[in-house]
Design a protein around this motif. Sequence first.
Motif, PDB file in Angstrom:
ATOM      1  N   VAL A  70       0.834  -1.212   0.000  1.00 34.94           N
ATOM      2  CA  VAL A  70       0.000   0.000   0.000  1.00 34.94           C
ATOM      3  C   VAL A  70       0.867   1.260   0.000  1.00 34.94           C
ATOM      4  CG1 VAL A  70      -1.598   1.358   1.400  1.00 34.94           C
ATOM      5  CG2 VAL A  70      -2.067  -1.026   0.977  1.00 34.94           C
ATOM      6  N   GLY A  71       1.983   1.208   0.712  1.00 32.76           N
ATOM      7  CA  GLY A  71       2.866   2.368   0.781  1.00 32.76           C
ATOM      8  C   GLY A  71       3.417   2.806  -0.566  1.00 32.76           C
ATOM      9  N   LEU A  72       3.415   1.902  -1.546  1.00 38.24           N
ATOM     10  CA  LEU A  72       3.918   2.248  -2.881  1.00 38.24           C
ATOM     11  C   LEU A  72       3.098   3.360  -3.526  1.00 38.24           C
ATOM     12  CD1 LEU A  72       4.604  -1.308  -4.411  1.00 38.24           C
ATOM     13  CD2 LEU A  72       6.302   0.329  -3.545  1.00 38.24           C
ATOM     14  N   PHE A  73       1.819   3.467  -3.147  1.00 39.81           N
ATOM     15  CA  PHE A  73       0.941   4.445  -3.786  1.00 39.81           C
ATOM     16  C   PHE A  73       1.113   5.860  -3.224  1.00 39.81           C
ATOM     17  CE2 PHE A  73      -1.245   0.361  -4.378  1.00 39.81           C
ATOM     18  CZ  PHE A  73      -1.400   0.379  -5.753  1.00 39.81           C
ATOM     19  N   GLN A  74       1.765   5.979  -2.075  1.00 38.92           N
ATOM     20  CA  GLN A  74       1.961   7.299  -1.477  1.00 38.92           C
ATOM     21  C   GLN A  74       3.051   8.067  -2.213  1.00 38.92           C
ATOM     22  OE1 GLN A  74       0.597   6.535   3.150  1.00 38.92           O
ATOM     23  NE2 GLN A  74       2.744   6.769   2.721  1.00 38.92           N
ATOM     24  N   GLY A  75       2.900   9.392  -2.183  1.00 39.49           N
ATOM     25  CA  GLY A  75       3.868  10.246  -2.842  1.00 39.49           C
ATOM     26  C   GLY A  75       3.410  10.662  -4.229  1.00 39.49           C
ATOM     27  N   VAL A 130      -0.300  11.563  -3.763  1.00 36.44           N
ATOM     28  CA  VAL A 130      -1.134  10.877  -2.771  1.00 36.44           C
ATOM     29  C   VAL A 130      -0.527  11.126  -1.393  1.00 36.44           C
ATOM     30  CG1 VAL A 130      -1.920   8.634  -1.907  1.00 36.44           C
ATOM     31  CG2 VAL A 130      -1.980   9.131  -4.363  1.00 36.44           C
ATOM     32  N   GLN A 131      -1.306  11.792  -0.546  1.00 36.47           N
ATOM     33  CA  GLN A 131      -0.802  12.161   0.781  1.00 36.47           C
ATOM     34  C   GLN A 131      -0.837  10.987   1.747  1.00 36.47           C
ATOM     35  OE1 GLN A 131      -3.546  15.330   1.510  1.00 36.47           O
ATOM     36  NE2 GLN A 131      -2.581  16.721   0.063  1.00 36.47           N
ATOM     37  N   GLU A 132      -1.874  10.171   1.657  1.00 37.81           N
ATOM     38  CA  GLU A 132      -1.998   9.019   2.556  1.00 37.81           C
ATOM     39  C   GLU A 132      -2.669   7.863   1.816  1.00 37.81           C
ATOM     40  OE1 GLU A 132      -4.124  10.055   6.110  1.00 37.81           O
ATOM     41  OE2 GLU A 132      -2.988  11.916   6.390  1.00 37.81           O
ATOM     42  N   ALA A 133      -2.249   6.658   2.145  1.00 35.19           N
ATOM     43  CA  ALA A 133      -2.904   5.443   1.638  1.00 35.19           C
ATOM     44  C   ALA A 133      -2.761   4.379   2.715  1.00 35.19           C
ATOM     45  CB  ALA A 133      -2.271   4.976   0.336  1.00 35.19           C
ATOM     46  N   SER A 134      -3.866   3.745   3.072  1.00 31.23           N
ATOM     47  CA  SER A 134      -3.811   2.749   4.146  1.00 31.23           C
ATOM     48  C   SER A 134      -4.765   1.600   3.863  1.00 31.23           C
ATOM     49  CB  SER A 134      -4.166   3.389   5.493  1.00 31.23           C
ATOM     50  OG  SER A 134      -5.517   3.829   5.505  1.00 31.23           O
ATOM     51  N   LEU A 135      -4.449   0.445   4.450  1.00 34.77           N
ATOM     52  CA  LEU A 135      -5.294  -0.740   4.331  1.00 34.77           C
ATOM     53  C   LEU A 135      -5.468  -1.314   5.724  1.00 34.77           C
ATOM     54  CD1 LEU A 135      -6.544  -2.319   1.861  1.00 34.77           C
ATOM     55  CD2 LEU A 135      -4.713  -3.979   2.210  1.00 34.77           C
ATOM     56  N   ILE A 136      -6.730  -1.436   6.156  1.00 34.48           N
ATOM     57  CA  ILE A 136      -7.033  -1.923   7.502  1.00 34.48           C
ATOM     58  C   ILE A 136      -7.945  -3.130   7.408  1.00 34.48           C
ATOM     59  CG2 ILE A 136      -8.123  -1.342   9.705  1.00 34.48           C
ATOM     60  CD1 ILE A 136      -7.461   1.595   9.138  1.00 34.48           C
ATOM     61  N   LYS A 175     -10.589  -5.613   9.309  1.00 34.27           N
ATOM     62  CA  LYS A 175     -11.513  -5.711  10.443  1.00 34.27           C
ATOM     63  C   LYS A 175     -12.297  -7.010  10.293  1.00 34.27           C
ATOM     64  CE  LYS A 175     -12.121  -0.682  10.832  1.00 34.27           C
ATOM     65  NZ  LYS A 175     -13.123   0.439  10.817  1.00 34.27           N
ATOM     66  N   GLY A 176     -11.643  -8.097  10.606  1.00 40.04           N
ATOM     67  CA  GLY A 176     -12.260  -9.399  10.357  1.00 40.04           C
ATOM     68  C   GLY A 176     -12.330  -9.654   8.865  1.00 40.04           C
ATOM     69  N   ASP A 177     -13.535  -9.921   8.357  1.00 38.08           N
ATOM     70  CA  ASP A 177     -13.711 -10.159   6.917  1.00 38.08           C
ATOM     71  C   ASP A 177     -13.755  -8.865   6.112  1.00 38.08           C
ATOM     72  OD1 ASP A 177     -13.859 -12.931   7.259  1.00 38.08           O
ATOM     73  OD2 ASP A 177     -16.018 -12.845   7.671  1.00 38.08           O
ATOM     74  N   LEU A 178     -13.864  -7.736   6.815  1.00 34.63           N
ATOM     75  CA  LEU A 178     -13.967  -6.448   6.135  1.00 34.63           C
ATOM     76  C   LEU A 178     -12.594  -5.809   5.972  1.00 34.63           C
ATOM     77  CD1 LEU A 178     -16.044  -4.371   5.012  1.00 34.63           C
ATOM     78  CD2 LEU A 178     -15.999  -3.288   7.269  1.00 34.63           C
ATOM     79  N   ILE A 179     -12.273  -5.426   4.740  1.00 34.84           N
ATOM     80  CA  ILE A 179     -11.005  -4.740   4.442  1.00 34.84           C
ATOM     81  C   ILE A 179     -11.332  -3.335   3.976  1.00 34.84           C
ATOM     82  CG2 ILE A 179      -8.945  -4.721   2.983  1.00 34.84           C
ATOM     83  CD1 ILE A 179      -9.283  -7.782   2.713  1.00 34.84           C
ATOM     84  N   GLU A 180     -10.716  -2.326   4.616  1.00 38.87           N
ATOM     85  CA  GLU A 180     -10.964  -0.930   4.277  1.00 38.87           C
ATOM     86  C   GLU A 180      -9.698  -0.282   3.724  1.00 38.87           C
ATOM     87  OE1 GLU A 180     -14.553   0.183   7.409  1.00 38.87           O
ATOM     88  OE2 GLU A 180     -12.544   1.008   7.743  1.00 38.87           O
ATOM     89  N   PHE A 181      -9.822   0.245   2.525  1.00 40.65           N
ATOM     90  CA  PHE A 181      -8.728   0.984   1.891  1.00 40.65           C
ATOM     91  C   PHE A 181      -9.086   2.462   1.863  1.00 40.65           C
ATOM     92  CE2 PHE A 181      -7.070   2.920  -2.084  1.00 40.65           C
ATOM     93  CZ  PHE A 181      -5.711   2.873  -1.785  1.00 40.65           C
ATOM     94  N   ARG A 182      -8.210   3.305   2.379  1.00 39.30           N
ATOM     95  CA  ARG A 182      -8.416   4.759   2.343  1.00 39.30           C
ATOM     96  C   ARG A 182      -7.276   5.430   1.607  1.00 39.30           C
ATOM     97  NH1 ARG A 182     -10.900   3.503   7.110  1.00 39.30           N
ATOM     98  NH2 ARG A 182     -12.938   4.497   7.449  1.00 39.30           N
ATOM     99  N   ILE A 183      -7.630   6.476   0.884  1.00 37.63           N
ATOM    100  CA  ILE A 183      -6.625   7.211   0.128  1.00 37.63           C
ATOM    101  C   ILE A 183      -6.977   8.699   0.139  1.00 37.63           C
ATOM    102  CG2 ILE A 183      -7.819   6.771  -2.076  1.00 37.63           C
ATOM    103  CD1 ILE A 183      -4.981   6.612  -3.355  1.00 37.63           C
ATOM    104  N   LYS A 184      -5.975   9.524   0.370  1.00 36.19           N
ATOM    105  CA  LYS A 184      -6.177  10.972   0.475  1.00 36.19           C
ATOM    106  C   LYS A 184      -5.280  11.690  -0.516  1.00 36.19           C
ATOM    107  CE  LYS A 184      -5.402  14.780   3.767  1.00 36.19           C
ATOM    108  NZ  LYS A 184      -4.915  15.104   5.144  1.00 36.19           N
ATOM    109  N   ALA A 185      -5.865  12.627  -1.278  1.00 38.04           N
ATOM    110  CA  ALA A 185      -5.114  13.452  -2.233  1.00 38.04           C
ATOM    111  C   ALA A 185      -5.929  14.696  -2.535  1.00 38.04           C
ATOM    112  CB  ALA A 185      -4.826  12.676  -3.519  1.00 38.04           C
ATOM    113  N   ARG A 186      -5.292  15.668  -3.141  1.00 41.00           N
ATOM    114  CA  ARG A 186      -6.017  16.885  -3.514  1.00 41.00           C
ATOM    115  C   ARG A 186      -6.985  16.594  -4.648  1.00 41.00           C
ATOM    116  NH1 ARG A 186      -5.796  22.325  -2.802  1.00 41.00           N
ATOM    117  NH2 ARG A 186      -6.595  23.600  -4.504  1.00 41.00           N
ATOM    118  N   ASN A 187      -6.551  15.804  -5.609  1.00 36.18           N
ATOM    119  CA  ASN A 187      -7.411  15.452  -6.740  1.00 36.18           C
ATOM    120  C   ASN A 187      -7.114  14.029  -7.203  1.00 36.18           C
ATOM    121  OD1 ASN A 187      -4.859  16.786  -7.650  1.00 36.18           O
ATOM    122  ND2 ASN A 187      -5.587  16.152  -9.653  1.00 36.18           N
ATOM    123  N   PHE A 188      -8.046  13.484  -7.968  1.00 32.91           N
ATOM    124  CA  PHE A 188      -7.948  12.103  -8.444  1.00 32.91           C
ATOM    125  C   PHE A 188      -8.315  12.051  -9.917  1.00 32.91           C
ATOM    126  CE2 PHE A 188      -8.653  11.803  -3.925  1.00 32.91           C
ATOM    127  CZ  PHE A 188      -7.909  10.711  -3.511  1.00 32.91           C
TER     128      PHE A 188
END
Length: 240
Positions: free
Chosen positions: A143-148, A168-174, A176-189
């Motif tokens: 996941v860290g590859l997508f940052q920057g 990309v300012q932030e990218a994370s993968l969490i 929660k049991g069977d649930l996987i949450e991916f978040r990504i933050k940037a000014r634009n996409f």
Amino acid sequence: MPNYVLLLSFVGTNFHGWQVQPNLRTVQGVLKEVLEKIFQHPIKLTGCCRTDAGVHAVEYVANFPTESFFDTETLLKALNSLLPEDVGIKKVWTQEGFNARYHVKGKVYLYRILNTHARDPFLEPFCWRIPYKLDFERMASIVGLFQGLHDFSAFAKLEEEKETRIHVQEASLIGKGDLIEFRIKARNFLRYMVRRIVGSLVYVGLGKLEPKDIEEFLSGKGKCPYTAKAKGLTLEKVLL
């Protein structure tokens, strides 16, 4: 001339995205129709971004100028009494010179994957359910590859010439049991960018892509052909 700003949310299941399209139900179209009913004149409604058909928003920002004046609390109540249940107005205010398309400072997208054979009807409309076992640790390790700052052209549907280098300012993968949450933050996409990033993560989790493939995509080479389902994507936060 008052410039009204709306903070809204919507469930995208039965919408063909934000932007008005002929003969299709869109969030902008529904909201514009209700605003024109209230103000009794044409409204030019500007949104902070386009969303694809089926994509949801916990927060979305739009604005419109008008020569008419409505108390903001009265307008909030009027809009929520007339809008369908899959759109809700959270806040209304006036802000001179604000343009939702250009003045938003950033966005946070959330993508949810439900990795199980079991079906949860309360989650099903808001996630991509994948019954095949995903290697979460393998996915999280890249996941860290997508940052920057990277060239995301391999992850985008490019409809016209535009800048494809995105920070990309932030990218994370969490997990929660069977649930996987991916978040990504940037000014634009770029269009399809988040869904194709998630698609590539899933294929890494299935062992069908290697980290070196992701690095190659991020250098602007090739094209990521894996697009995650729209219904798992939510615009979670708009930074003002």
